[in-house]
Scaffold this active site. Sequence first.
Site, PDB file in Angstrom:
ATOM      1  N   ARG A  16       0.839  -1.205   0.000  1.00  0.00           N
ATOM      2  CA  ARG A  16       0.000   0.000   0.000  1.00  0.00           C
ATOM      3  C   ARG A  16       0.866   1.244   0.000  1.00  0.00           C
ATOM      4  O   ARG A  16       2.082   1.195   0.188  1.00  0.00           O
ATOM      5  CB  ARG A  16      -0.925   0.014   1.215  1.00  0.00           C
ATOM      6  N   ASN A  86      11.516   0.141   1.990  1.00  0.00           N
ATOM      7  CA  ASN A  86      10.408   1.079   2.156  1.00  0.00           C
ATOM      8  C   ASN A  86       9.595   0.826   3.425  1.00  0.00           C
ATOM      9  O   ASN A  86       8.977   1.742   3.971  1.00  0.00           O
ATOM     10  CB  ASN A  86       9.479   0.995   0.941  1.00  0.00           C
ATOM     11  N   TYR A 151       9.960   7.847  15.719  1.00  0.00           N
ATOM     12  CA  TYR A 151       9.940   7.829  14.253  1.00  0.00           C
ATOM     13  C   TYR A 151      11.040   8.730  13.679  1.00  0.00           C
ATOM     14  O   TYR A 151      11.755   8.341  12.756  1.00  0.00           O
ATOM     15  CB  TYR A 151       8.568   8.272  13.761  1.00  0.00           C
TER      16      TYR A 151
END
Length: 246
Positions: A16, A86, A151
């Site tokens: 996705r 990714n 993150y």
Amino acid sequence: METFKDKVVVVTGGSRGIGKAIVEAFAAAGAKVTFTYRSRQEDAERLAAETGSTSIQCDQCDAEQIIATVDQVCEQSGPIDVLVNNAGITADQFTMLMPTADWEKVMNTNVNGVFHWSKTAMRSMLMARRGTIVNVASISGLVGVAGQSNYCASKGAIISFSRALAAELGPKGIRVNTVVPGFIDTDMTATVPRDTKRRSLERIPLKRFGTPEEVASTVLFLASDAATYIVGQTIVVDGGLTSTGG
């Protein structure tokens, strides 16, 4: 134009968002694409059928699964020409309130996963003395974002890791670069509050969010023969957001 005809490409987290666009772009360019996914089996199977690619469920935090997946790709398709790291996750929370488990989960997935994939995939690249690794980071690795210390740290680590890896592998004929997306219109960003989106748009010189396809085209460029002298670079795809100070 099939610029990657018969090239073996692996994309992690390809079911996705940006990963899906990368899979579609490489497949359209003639590559033999394998992509991994964590839990969205239906989405993965649909994408594989639409693009003629292969999907493999793989835990980004499990080094043994990664090794087994790379072995499977090499056995079925041949040595890996391009690896696109990714896959990544978020677990946002202010640092004071962040559970240790959330910090470790993000670091294990986003950083350790890139390490294990790169270390494993580079073996066949070293034997061939050629190959390309493109790591997908985030502008969160360049600017501070409140509530995203885990993150931000993980994406900043990917940028630094990529530069070190480029220095190690460049002499062996393997190129490593990083793509840094800004605010991209995906289902992940669809959950961002409206006011946050509005404030972000105000700071972007192009006055719009990016598309997954715009990130994918940058990844393809860096993996292509048009970029054979680009090594160890961090290419920001953010509509100019970081040029204004983020």
